[in-house]
Design a protein around this motif. Structure first.
Motif, short mmCIF file in Angstrom:
data_model
loop_
_atom_site.label_atom_id
_atom_site.label_comp_id
_atom_site.label_asym_id
_atom_site.label_seq_id
_atom_site.Cartn_x
_atom_site.Cartn_y
_atom_site.Cartn_z
N GLU A 120 -6.11 -3.23 7.66
CA GLU A 120 -4.78 -3.36 8.41
C GLU A 120 -3.99 -2.13 7.92
N ILE A 121 -4.02 -1.63 6.81
CA ILE A 121 -3.03 -0.68 6.23
C ILE A 121 -3.57 0.70 7.24
N ARG A 122 -4.88 0.77 7.18
CA ARG A 122 -5.58 1.75 8.11
C ARG A 122 -5.12 1.83 9.58
N SER A 123 -5.22 0.50 9.84
CA SER A 123 -4.85 0.47 11.37
C SER A 123 -3.43 0.65 11.83
N LEU A 124 -2.54 0.87 10.88
CA LEU A 124 -1.17 1.18 11.12
C LEU A 124 -0.77 2.65 11.32
N GLY A 125 -1.90 3.31 11.15
CA GLY A 125 -1.72 4.76 11.72
C GLY A 125 -0.87 5.68 10.92
N LEU A 126 -0.44 5.42 9.69
CA LEU A 126 0.50 6.26 8.94
C LEU A 126 -0.26 7.74 8.78
N LYS A 127 0.87 8.39 8.91
CA LYS A 127 0.42 9.84 8.72
C LYS A 127 -0.02 10.34 7.61
N ASP A 128 0.98 9.74 6.30
CA ASP A 128 0.51 10.19 4.88
C ASP A 128 0.38 8.69 4.10
N VAL A 129 -0.88 8.59 3.89
CA VAL A 129 -1.41 7.57 2.84
C VAL A 129 -2.54 8.14 2.40
N GLY A 130 -2.63 8.00 0.76
CA GLY A 130 -3.76 8.29 -0.12
C GLY A 130 -4.13 7.19 -0.92
N PHE A 131 -5.40 7.44 -1.48
CA PHE A 131 -5.90 6.33 -2.38
C PHE A 131 -6.38 6.75 -3.56
N ASP A 132 -6.26 6.22 -4.75
CA ASP A 132 -6.28 6.59 -6.21
C ASP A 132 -5.85 7.78 -6.44
N ILE A 173 -2.99 2.83 -4.12
CA ILE A 173 -2.58 3.53 -2.81
C ILE A 173 -1.00 4.21 -2.82
N VAL A 174 -0.85 5.25 -2.23
CA VAL A 174 0.59 6.12 -2.24
C VAL A 174 0.81 6.26 -0.66
N VAL A 175 1.75 5.74 -0.15
CA VAL A 175 2.26 5.84 1.38
C VAL A 175 3.60 6.61 1.16
N CYS A 176 3.46 7.59 2.07
CA CYS A 176 5.03 8.46 2.36
C CYS A 176 5.33 8.22 3.86
N PRO A 177 6.15 7.08 4.16
CA PRO A 177 6.63 6.63 5.68
C PRO A 177 7.56 7.79 6.22
N HIS A 178 7.52 8.04 7.59
CA HIS A 178 7.98 8.77 8.17
C HIS A 178 9.33 8.10 8.87
N SER A 179 9.65 6.84 8.97
CA SER A 179 10.60 6.28 9.64
C SER A 179 10.87 4.88 9.03
N THR A 180 12.09 4.35 9.23
CA THR A 180 12.44 2.84 9.08
C THR A 180 11.46 2.03 9.41
N THR A 181 10.78 2.15 10.63
CA THR A 181 9.75 1.21 11.12
C THR A 181 8.47 0.95 10.52
N GLU A 182 8.15 2.51 9.93
CA GLU A 182 6.86 2.55 9.04
C GLU A 182 7.17 1.71 7.65
N VAL A 183 8.34 1.82 7.10
CA VAL A 183 8.68 1.11 5.88
C VAL A 183 8.64 -0.34 6.19
N ALA A 184 9.10 -0.69 7.44
CA ALA A 184 9.13 -2.21 7.61
C ALA A 184 7.78 -2.56 7.62
N GLN A 185 6.94 -1.89 8.35
CA GLN A 185 5.59 -2.24 8.38
C GLN A 185 4.73 -2.20 6.99
N VAL A 186 4.94 -1.55 6.33
CA VAL A 186 4.43 -1.45 5.09
C VAL A 186 4.77 -2.73 4.21
N VAL A 187 6.08 -2.83 4.35
CA VAL A 187 6.76 -4.15 3.60
C VAL A 187 6.05 -5.37 3.99
#
Length: 339
Positions: free
Chosen positions: A11-23, A40-54
């Motif tokens: 599911e986290i991969r299916s979000l299509g986040l531009k900036d996501v890294g593992f370990d 996992i480290v995520v660098c969101p690009h928008s409020t929408t991406e933040v809400a999706q990760v939360v």
């Protein structure tokens, strides 16, 4: 092996986040240059991406930690078992319309201050030398010269723990010295609207240059640190002075413990001499608090916060009691100060 379920990973991969890294090693993105790996480290690009990760982390009961520049954060040398969401450059837009300024929470504060100066907007000159992002500054009503950003905040957009999005007004934010109502609420700040006043561009720039010159003389720049370690207590300030003076008067300036050291330049800064661990810093905090308490009767609380491997995140001094350091271990660590 991933600590997460295959469903969560899919599911986290299916979000299509531009900036996501593992370990991902956290030390390089921490101001203190301390910290183990995050799963996992995520660098969101928008409020929408933040809400999706939360929403995703909540649905799968995965620990989530939100950070900006990490300028007041000590990260466990064991790392972090969960998702780190770093609000940074991808969320750093700035739009200026008259005296109203809208900024992404990830904007670098010194850069924002420069933009305000160029636009002839006055009121936040005092933040020019603060290394960090706007979201963290707004959350804690940060500033310098005993001023806070909160007096110029008009609206804050946040993602709530249930992943809904809400705007807060200044009145709802309940600002006081180094405090806001958002602290401890589990929200993620994504955008901030400020209102300033028109001023003279040349004078604003001169004031900022003076502030920067003063900071260069007083504060350590060459070694990693988180800024001020201890909070200023108004009662203590009146009778003893600020934390830096109290620590210096106690003879602790320059004291080292493991790879951590009380800065010889400013005693309210703990610096990493190159190989400090989170336990080095916590033990030095414990030793400093106890020494100053014995001398003054005041126990200083930390402005710096500590993030544990399992996701606890509180002021660093709350991790310096017997639950983390038993007496024999702490005595052994302290004895190295006098070697």
């Amino acid at each position: 092996m991933s600590p997460f379920s295959p469903l969560f990973m899919n599911e986290i991969r299916s979000l299509g986040l531009k900036d996501v890294g593992f370990d991902v090693p956290l030390a390089p993105i921490s101001r203190w240059k301390i910290g183990g790996d995050a799963d996992i480290v995520v660098c969101p690009h928008s409020t929408t991406e933040v809400a999706q990760v939360v929403q995703l982390c909540k649905a799968h009961d995965v620990a989530l930690f939100v950070m900006g520049d990490g300028s007041n954060m000590l990260i466990d040398s064991k790392g972090f078992r969960g998702v780190v969401m770093k609000i940074g450059a991808p969320m750093s837009k700035i739009e200026i319309s008259g005296t109203r300024v809208t900024c992404g929470a990830g904007i670098w504060v010194p850069y924002m201050a420069k933009c305000l100066a160029n636009a002839g907007l006055t009121g936040l000159e005092h933040v020019v030398g603060i290394p960090g992002t706007l979201g963290g500054l707004v959350l804690m009503n940060g500033g310098s010269q005993r001023k806070g950003v909160g007096s110029h905040v008009r609206r804050v957009t946040c993602v709530l723990p249930d992943s809904s999005i809400r705007d807060y007004t200044q009145e709802e934010l309940g600002y006081s010295y180094r405090h806001s109502a958002l602290q401890g609420a589990g929200v993620v700040i994504t955008e901030v609207e400020l209102v300033l006043a028109n001023g003279d561009v040349s004078q604003i720039r001169r004031d900022q240059i003076d502030i920067m010159a003063s900071r260069r003389k007083k504060f350590p720049k060459n070694l990693p640190n988180c800024g001020s370690t201890f909070l200023s207590n108004p009662a203590m300030y009146e009778t003893v002075g600020p934390p830096g003076k109290a620590i210096e008067d106690a003879g602790l300036k320059g004291v080292a413990l493991g790879g951590a050291q009380i800065s010889p330049l400013h005693a309210n800064f703990i610096v990493n001499r190159g190989n400090a661990t989170s336990d080095d810093v916590l033990a030095l905090i414990a030793y400093t608090r106890q020494t100053v308490f014995e001398r003054t009767g005041y126990k200083m609380d930390c402005e710096a916060r500590f993030l544990t491997e399992t996701g606890e995140e509180r002021p660093a001094h709350e991790f310096t009691d017997a639950d983390r350091f038993d007496a024999s271990l702490l005595d052994a660590l302290i004895s190295r100060v006098n070697d």
